[in-house]
Scaffold this motif. Structure first.
Motif, PDB file in Angstrom:
ATOM      1  N   TRP A  31     -39.729  13.314  29.758  1.00 32.95           N
ATOM      2  CA  TRP A  31     -39.095  12.200  29.065  1.00 32.95           C
ATOM      3  C   TRP A  31     -39.350  12.245  27.563  1.00 32.95           C
ATOM      4  CZ3 TRP A  31     -35.566   9.144  31.414  1.00 32.95           C
ATOM      5  CH2 TRP A  31     -35.494   9.268  32.806  1.00 32.95           C
ATOM      6  N   SER A  32     -38.910  13.318  26.936  1.00 30.98           N
ATOM      7  CA  SER A  32     -39.014  13.449  25.481  1.00 30.98           C
ATOM      8  C   SER A  32     -37.986  12.523  24.828  1.00 30.98           C
ATOM      9  CB  SER A  32     -38.774  14.902  25.067  1.00 30.98           C
ATOM     10  OG  SER A  32     -38.799  15.007  23.668  1.00 30.98           O
ATOM     11  N   LEU A  33     -38.443  11.332  24.425  1.00 33.03           N
ATOM     12  CA  LEU A  33     -37.534  10.302  23.919  1.00 33.03           C
ATOM     13  C   LEU A  33     -36.751  10.702  22.675  1.00 33.03           C
ATOM     14  CD1 LEU A  33     -39.445   7.005  24.681  1.00 33.03           C
ATOM     15  CD2 LEU A  33     -37.535   8.039  25.913  1.00 33.03           C
ATOM     16  N   PRO A  34     -37.320  11.431  21.716  1.00 27.62           N
ATOM     17  CA  PRO A  34     -36.499  11.821  20.562  1.00 27.62           C
ATOM     18  C   PRO A  34     -35.280  12.664  20.964  1.00 27.62           C
ATOM     19  CG  PRO A  34     -38.813  12.123  20.045  1.00 27.62           C
ATOM     20  CD  PRO A  34     -38.727  11.808  21.525  1.00 27.62           C
ATOM     21  N   ILE A  35     -35.446  13.553  21.895  1.00 28.79           N
ATOM     22  CA  ILE A  35     -34.337  14.381  22.373  1.00 28.79           C
ATOM     23  C   ILE A  35     -33.333  13.521  23.135  1.00 28.79           C
ATOM     24  CG2 ILE A  35     -33.685  16.263  23.939  1.00 28.79           C
ATOM     25  CD1 ILE A  35     -36.399  17.568  23.256  1.00 28.79           C
ATOM     26  N   ILE A  36     -33.821  12.682  24.012  1.00 30.65           N
ATOM     27  CA  ILE A  36     -32.957  11.854  24.859  1.00 30.65           C
ATOM     28  C   ILE A  36     -32.169  10.842  24.027  1.00 30.65           C
ATOM     29  CG2 ILE A  36     -32.935  10.131  26.702  1.00 30.65           C
ATOM     30  CD1 ILE A  36     -35.457  11.619  27.828  1.00 30.65           C
ATOM     31  N   TYR A  60     -32.468  18.159  29.540  1.00 36.46           N
ATOM     32  CA  TYR A  60     -33.614  18.925  29.042  1.00 36.46           C
ATOM     33  C   TYR A  60     -34.744  17.986  28.607  1.00 36.46           C
ATOM     34  CZ  TYR A  60     -36.068  22.324  26.002  1.00 36.46           C
ATOM     35  OH  TYR A  60     -36.993  23.137  25.408  1.00 36.46           O
ATOM     36  N   GLY A  61     -34.393  16.923  27.872  1.00 37.54           N
ATOM     37  CA  GLY A  61     -35.402  15.955  27.440  1.00 37.54           C
ATOM     38  C   GLY A  61     -36.089  15.263  28.597  1.00 37.54           C
ATOM     39  N   VAL A  62     -35.319  14.922  29.631  1.00 39.49           N
ATOM     40  CA  VAL A  62     -35.908  14.305  30.829  1.00 39.49           C
ATOM     41  C   VAL A  62     -36.865  15.285  31.503  1.00 39.49           C
ATOM     42  CG1 VAL A  62     -35.385  13.460  33.153  1.00 39.49           C
ATOM     43  CG2 VAL A  62     -34.021  12.672  31.201  1.00 39.49           C
ATOM     44  N   LEU A  63     -36.456  16.537  31.604  1.00 37.42           N
ATOM     45  CA  LEU A  63     -37.298  17.538  32.254  1.00 37.42           C
ATOM     46  C   LEU A  63     -38.550  17.873  31.448  1.00 37.42           C
ATOM     47  CD1 LEU A  63     -34.524  19.908  33.630  1.00 37.42           C
ATOM     48  CD2 LEU A  63     -35.924  18.284  34.924  1.00 37.42           C
ATOM     49  N   MET A 114     -47.937  33.681  32.667  1.00 42.49           N
ATOM     50  CA  MET A 114     -46.662  33.943  33.323  1.00 42.49           C
ATOM     51  C   MET A 114     -45.878  32.631  33.430  1.00 42.49           C
ATOM     52  SD  MET A 114     -45.784  36.626  35.718  1.00 42.49           S
ATOM     53  CE  MET A 114     -44.237  37.007  36.331  1.00 42.49           C
ATOM     54  N   ILE A 115     -44.612  32.704  33.122  1.00 37.45           N
ATOM     55  CA  ILE A 115     -43.757  31.519  33.156  1.00 37.45           C
ATOM     56  C   ILE A 115     -43.306  31.247  34.591  1.00 37.45           C
ATOM     57  CG2 ILE A 115     -41.608  32.745  32.678  1.00 37.45           C
ATOM     58  CD1 ILE A 115     -40.881  30.396  30.831  1.00 37.45           C
ATOM     59  N   SER A 116     -43.403  29.985  35.011  1.00 35.75           N
ATOM     60  CA  SER A 116     -43.005  29.624  36.368  1.00 35.75           C
ATOM     61  C   SER A 116     -41.491  29.532  36.449  1.00 35.75           C
ATOM     62  CB  SER A 116     -43.638  28.295  36.777  1.00 35.75           C
ATOM     63  OG  SER A 116     -43.029  27.237  36.071  1.00 35.75           O
ATOM     64  N   ASP A 117     -40.982  29.564  37.686  1.00 34.70           N
ATOM     65  CA  ASP A 117     -39.537  29.437  37.891  1.00 34.70           C
ATOM     66  C   ASP A 117     -39.014  28.116  37.349  1.00 34.70           C
ATOM     67  OD1 ASP A 117     -39.425  31.921  39.081  1.00 34.70           O
ATOM     68  OD2 ASP A 117     -39.469  31.135  41.135  1.00 34.70           O
ATOM     69  N   GLN A 118     -39.778  27.041  37.537  1.00 32.19           N
ATOM     70  CA  GLN A 118     -39.364  25.731  37.062  1.00 32.19           C
ATOM     71  C   GLN A 118     -39.274  25.710  35.535  1.00 32.19           C
ATOM     72  OE1 GLN A 118     -41.893  22.493  38.235  1.00 32.19           O
ATOM     73  NE2 GLN A 118     -40.544  20.944  37.376  1.00 32.19           N
ATOM     74  N   ASN A 119     -40.276  26.251  34.857  1.00 32.07           N
ATOM     75  CA  ASN A 119     -40.247  26.308  33.399  1.00 32.07           C
ATOM     76  C   ASN A 119     -39.111  27.187  32.901  1.00 32.07           C
ATOM     77  OD1 ASN A 119     -42.411  24.594  33.140  1.00 32.07           O
ATOM     78  ND2 ASN A 119     -43.908  26.234  32.863  1.00 32.07           N
ATOM     79  N   PHE A 120     -38.821  28.255  33.602  1.00 36.17           N
ATOM     80  CA  PHE A 120     -37.723  29.149  33.231  1.00 36.17           C
ATOM     81  C   PHE A 120     -36.389  28.407  33.287  1.00 36.17           C
ATOM     82  CE2 PHE A 120     -34.475  32.313  34.424  1.00 36.17           C
ATOM     83  CZ  PHE A 120     -34.529  33.103  33.283  1.00 36.17           C
ATOM     84  N   ILE A 121     -36.182  27.628  34.341  1.00 33.00           N
ATOM     85  CA  ILE A 121     -34.935  26.861  34.487  1.00 33.00           C
ATOM     86  C   ILE A 121     -34.832  25.809  33.390  1.00 33.00           C
ATOM     87  CG2 ILE A 121     -33.709  25.220  35.967  1.00 33.00           C
ATOM     88  CD1 ILE A 121     -34.820  26.886  38.362  1.00 33.00           C
ATOM     89  N   ILE A 122     -35.929  25.140  33.081  1.00 34.50           N
ATOM     90  CA  ILE A 122     -35.931  24.140  32.011  1.00 34.50           C
ATOM     91  C   ILE A 122     -35.573  24.798  30.679  1.00 34.50           C
ATOM     92  CG2 ILE A 122     -37.388  22.566  30.670  1.00 34.50           C
ATOM     93  CD1 ILE A 122     -38.906  21.997  33.337  1.00 34.50           C
ATOM     94  N   GLU A 123     -36.154  25.945  30.408  1.00 30.72           N
ATOM     95  CA  GLU A 123     -35.840  26.668  29.172  1.00 30.72           C
ATOM     96  C   GLU A 123     -34.374  27.092  29.134  1.00 30.72           C
ATOM     97  OE1 GLU A 123     -37.812  27.269  26.380  1.00 30.72           O
ATOM     98  OE2 GLU A 123     -39.059  25.784  27.393  1.00 30.72           O
ATOM     99  N   LEU A 124     -33.840  27.526  30.257  1.00 29.25           N
ATOM    100  CA  LEU A 124     -32.423  27.908  30.318  1.00 29.25           C
ATOM    101  C   LEU A 124     -31.521  26.718  29.990  1.00 29.25           C
ATOM    102  CD1 LEU A 124     -31.984  30.290  33.394  1.00 29.25           C
ATOM    103  CD2 LEU A 124     -31.785  30.839  30.972  1.00 29.25           C
ATOM    104  N   ILE A 125     -31.871  25.550  30.487  1.00 28.46           N
ATOM    105  CA  ILE A 125     -31.095  24.345  30.191  1.00 28.46           C
ATOM    106  C   ILE A 125     -31.137  24.064  28.688  1.00 28.46           C
ATOM    107  CG2 ILE A 125     -30.974  21.831  30.511  1.00 28.46           C
ATOM    108  CD1 ILE A 125     -31.993  22.380  33.417  1.00 28.46           C
ATOM    109  N   GLY A 126     -32.292  24.213  28.082  1.00 30.67           N
ATOM    110  CA  GLY A 126     -32.430  24.015  26.639  1.00 30.67           C
ATOM    111  C   GLY A 126     -31.602  25.010  25.840  1.00 30.67           C
ATOM    112  N   TYR A 127     -31.631  26.270  26.245  1.00 21.81           N
ATOM    113  CA  TYR A 127     -30.830  27.287  25.561  1.00 21.81           C
ATOM    114  C   TYR A 127     -29.336  27.037  25.759  1.00 21.81           C
ATOM    115  CZ  TYR A 127     -34.872  30.157  24.373  1.00 21.81           C
ATOM    116  OH  TYR A 127     -36.046  30.621  23.839  1.00 21.81           O
TER     117      TYR A 127
END
Length: 77
Positions: free
Chosen positions: A52-57, A46-49, A1-14
């Motif tokens: 810290w995914s440096l390629p994205i950032i 999204y990268g920070v969340l 099950m996806i957590s609320d936090q992961n859902f928000i992060i995914e929404l930011i990515g979309y």
């Protein structure tokens, strides 16, 4: 099950993906750069969340910087 936090992060990515995609439908270059910058900023967040995914950032910070340069420093003809 996806957590609320992961859902928000995914929404930011979309949202970021949607904004970048929509920007390429613009005929006006200023509007394209403005909308693309919004998408890039969302991608940086999204990268920070994503722990810290440096390629994205790094990539999206650079693109946003280029957009800002052309929007506010060097006026396009």
């Amino acid at each position: 099950m996806i957590s609320d936090q992961n859902f928000i992060i995914e929404l930011i990515g979309y949202f970021a993906s949607f904004m970048v995609l929509i920007s390429f439908l613009m005929r006006n270059i200023r509007k394209l750069r403005l909308i693309n910058t919004v998408g890039c900023v969302a991608f940086v967040i999204y990268g920070v969340l994503l722990n810290w995914s440096l390629p994205i950032i790094i990539t999206n910070t650079a693109i946003a910087g280029i957009n800002m340069y052309y929007l506010f420093i060097r006026k396009e003809s």
